[in-house]
Scaffold this active site. Structure first.
Site, PDB file in Angstrom:
ATOM      1  N   LYS A 111       0.812  -1.222   0.000  1.00  0.00           N
ATOM      2  CA  LYS A 111       0.000   0.000   0.000  1.00  0.00           C
ATOM      3  C   LYS A 111       0.839   1.264   0.000  1.00  0.00           C
ATOM      4  O   LYS A 111       0.482   2.265  -0.633  1.00  0.00           O
ATOM      5  CB  LYS A 111      -0.961  -0.019   1.187  1.00  0.00           C
ATOM      6  CG  LYS A 111      -2.004  -1.127   1.138  1.00  0.00           C
ATOM      7  CD  LYS A 111      -2.932  -1.054   2.338  1.00  0.00           C
ATOM      8  CE  LYS A 111      -3.983  -2.160   2.311  1.00  0.00           C
ATOM      9  NZ  LYS A 111      -3.406  -3.496   2.454  1.00  0.00           N
ATOM     10  N   GLU A 183      -2.366   6.438   8.521  1.00  0.00           N
ATOM     11  CA  GLU A 183      -2.930   7.228   7.427  1.00  0.00           C
ATOM     12  C   GLU A 183      -4.031   8.122   7.982  1.00  0.00           C
ATOM     13  O   GLU A 183      -4.719   7.769   8.957  1.00  0.00           O
ATOM     14  CB  GLU A 183      -3.506   6.268   6.381  1.00  0.00           C
ATOM     15  CG  GLU A 183      -4.161   6.904   5.180  1.00  0.00           C
ATOM     16  CD  GLU A 183      -4.675   5.820   4.236  1.00  0.00           C
ATOM     17  OE1 GLU A 183      -3.974   5.507   3.252  1.00  0.00           O
ATOM     18  OE2 GLU A 183      -5.776   5.283   4.488  1.00  0.00           O
ATOM     19  N   HIS A 218     -14.090  -2.815   8.770  1.00  0.00           N
ATOM     20  CA  HIS A 218     -13.370  -2.442   7.547  1.00  0.00           C
ATOM     21  C   HIS A 218     -13.476  -3.513   6.464  1.00  0.00           C
ATOM     22  O   HIS A 218     -12.694  -3.513   5.513  1.00  0.00           O
ATOM     23  CB  HIS A 218     -11.895  -2.125   7.847  1.00  0.00           C
ATOM     24  CG  HIS A 218     -11.718  -1.160   8.965  1.00  0.00           C
ATOM     25  ND1 HIS A 218     -12.076   0.159   8.885  1.00  0.00           N
ATOM     26  CD2 HIS A 218     -11.233  -1.333  10.237  1.00  0.00           C
ATOM     27  CE1 HIS A 218     -11.821   0.760  10.033  1.00  0.00           C
ATOM     28  NE2 HIS A 218     -11.318  -0.126  10.866  1.00  0.00           N
ATOM     29  N   ARG A 274      -5.176  -8.220  -7.516  1.00  0.00           N
ATOM     30  CA  ARG A 274      -5.821  -9.540  -7.558  1.00  0.00           C
ATOM     31  C   ARG A 274      -7.264  -9.357  -7.990  1.00  0.00           C
ATOM     32  O   ARG A 274      -7.747  -8.230  -8.120  1.00  0.00           O
ATOM     33  CB  ARG A 274      -5.801 -10.160  -6.161  1.00  0.00           C
ATOM     34  CG  ARG A 274      -6.391  -9.226  -5.099  1.00  0.00           C
ATOM     35  CD  ARG A 274      -6.365  -9.800  -3.702  1.00  0.00           C
ATOM     36  NE  ARG A 274      -6.582  -8.788  -2.679  1.00  0.00           N
ATOM     37  CZ  ARG A 274      -7.752  -8.295  -2.320  1.00  0.00           C
ATOM     38  NH1 ARG A 274      -8.852  -8.723  -2.925  1.00  0.00           N
ATOM     39  NH2 ARG A 274      -7.853  -7.386  -1.367  1.00  0.00           N
TER      40      ARG A 274
END
Length: 536
Positions: A111, A183, A218, A274
């Site tokens: 990420k 983040e 999440h 993916r």
């Protein structure tokens, strides 16, 4: 090189779904099975099965493919699907990897690397870095993998150390990589993602978007395409940003660029290297078979022309989990009746066991209609027909969700299940400026607390003099944080359970003293097992 025999380095519904396309294309199939997964549905539908020691050992998949004469390996999703070393090992063995190149996986599957590539391509990204500079709230995220594992919202400095430690443990267990980062966190964005196909030579096409805002822990629970939040102009802008990221890393195969959306502003989150769990809704509105496209691109075939989106599709994920707390459940599926008239992608059948070690998904129900209302109506009717016995599931929650006025109106955000607790009486949220901090230019309020996952774990004695903390679901004890005689404060973590690679801390219901601890690290416990006894 034409693929004649494919091994799927995965299990469950995604392996079953890949095998379905292979049968249609005349490609022979091979499954793999870990020692605790022999006889699972994916092994029953493949042409042959190879025993392996673990789904997380790349050398085992390569050995299995060689042993049955497979010429290609498809990673599915999860496990090793976004592992560049795995892709490199497959190619070094002379096999075809049905996915991105190792270099693209390292650039996009991580990420942090993906955010750097997006930033360099001129795509807006959420700030990440030192918690002190970011401020609170922030989100701790695993750099590898997905599916909500290794993610924690942190609202104060006091919560940070435990969140970082828990996220690292989850990430290590799920993906074999404990790298995490912090983040900026938005309280009420929409979650919108763009389906991509790339040819590995700088070419990429966008296949429309998916709305994935309804989430728990999440993890997505309902997805649809197209998104009710996008108009043609905004769709074009987000699609262009997604394609820019894919081209920047010479992406090959199917992938998904994920974004958060606030009004007309959007930020890139990550590139999932993916096929996604929610890919069927894109297939229904584009008419493409994404697994077939993956196989074609792995054979160096051309990209398809960008299709027009027709109609509307919506997907719900049927899980073995509590419909209010979302805690995973286990047991034997004594009865499983899935509806006709819509697409069903399932990973288990009646009589199968839902265990502790793997994701508790039972099936995905995907409905299509000419309009959004028609698709939702068909999904609601399908959920009404669905029957599951022997295992607690989220079926009541899904029925409630699809009928909710806010969902039907297309106004969901990632805070939806915080502001509308599961199975609560439906109510409509405030409109326009009334949703935010409209007085004195205050920031928008923090969403309400989620359903209390610990409440099911507390059994109080008469007069509240004693409390028994019990396991709210089956799991493995991975941390014991107290000992007999310890004084504890309200909400202090006592024991941490892990089930399906997700951690659940169980906390003290009040200030008290630990009378006894009945478990040790490594113990496997059933739901209702006594863990800790407290006294005032």
């Amino acid at each position: 090189m034409a693929i004649s025999k494919l091994l799927v380095a995965n299990r469950g519904e995604i392996a079953v779904r890949i095998f379905r396309t292979c049968r249609e294309l005349g490609v022979a199939t091979a499954a793999v099975a870990a020692p605790d997964d022999e006889g699972a549905l994916h092994t029953r539908v493949a042409d042959e099965t190879v025993a392996i020691s673990s789904y997380l050992h790349s050398e085992e998949h390569v050995r299995a493919a060689k042993s049955v004469g497979a010429d290609a390996i498809h990673p599915g999703y999860g496990f090793l699907a976004e592992n560049g070393d795995f892709a490199e090992a497959i190619e070094a063995a002379g096999l075809v990897f049905v996915g991105p190149s190792p270099e693209a996986l390292r650039a996009g599957g991580d990420k942090l690397a993906a955010k750097r590539a997006a930033r360099e391509a001129g795509v807006p990204v959420l700030a990440e870095g030192d918690p002190g500079a970011l401020g609170f709230p922030l989100l701790v995220k695993a750099a590898a993998g997905g599916g909500g594992r290794g993610m924690r919202v942190v609202r104060s400095a006091a919560e940070l150390d435990e969140a970082l430690e828990a996220a690292r443990r989850e990430a290590k267990a799920a993906f074999g990589d404990d790298t995490v980062f912090c983040e900026r966190y938005l309280e009420r964005p929409r979650h919108v993602e763009i389906q991509l196909l790339g040819d590995g030579r700088g070419g990429a096409v966008a296949l429309g978007e998916r709305e994935c805002s309804v989430q728990r822990r999440h993890q997505k629970v309902l997805e649809e395409s197209p998104s009710p939040a996008l108009d043609p102009e905004l769709r074009a802008a987000i699609s262009e940003a997604a394609v820019a990221v894919a081209r920047a890393i010479d992406y090959r195969s199917a992938g998904t660029a994920e974004f958060v959306l606030d009004g007309r502003d959007f930020w890139f989150l990550e590139l999932n290297g993916r096929i996604q769990v929610e890919h069927p809704v894109t297939e229904l509105v584009t008419g493409l078979d994404l697994v077939a496209e993956q196989l074609r691109l792995a054979e160096d075939g051309p990209l398809p022309e960008p299709p027009a989106l027709e109609g509307h599709a919506v997907e719900a994920r049927l899980y073995a989990e509590d419909p209010r707390t979302f805690l995973p459940q286990t047991g034997r599926l004594e009865r499983l009746r899935l509806p006709g008239g819509i697409r069903i992608d399932q990973g288990v059948e009646e009589g199968d066991e839902v265990g502790l070690a793997y994701d508790p998904m039972i099936a995905k129900l995907i409905a299509y209609g000419e309009t959004r209302d028609e698709a939702l109506d068909r999904l609601a009717a399908a959920l009404a027909e669905t029957e599951v016995g022997g295992v607690v599931t989220n079926l009541p929650f899904l029925r409630w969700l699809v009928a909710h006025p806010e969902l039907r109106a297309g106004r969901t955000t990632t805070a939806f299940l915080l502001e509308h607790p599961p199975l609560s009486p439906p109510r409509q949220a405030p409109r326009g400026p009334w949703r935010g901090g409209f007085r004195l230019n205050l920031p928008p309020p923090v969403p309400h607390s989620p359903p209390d996952e610990d409440s099911a774990a507390h059994q109080h004695g008469s007069g509240a003099e004693q409390s028994a903390v019990t396991a709210p679901m089956p799991g493995t004890v991975i941390r014991v944080l107290v000992a007999e005689g310890d004084s504890v404060q309200p909400r202090q973590p006592l024991v941490v359970l892990e089930a399906m690679k997700m951690e659940t801390p169980l906390v003290s219901p009040y200030e008290g003293v630990v009378r006894s601890v009945h478990v040790r690290v490594g113990d496997q416990v059933a739901g209702g097992t006594l863990l800790v006894e407290l006294g005032e």
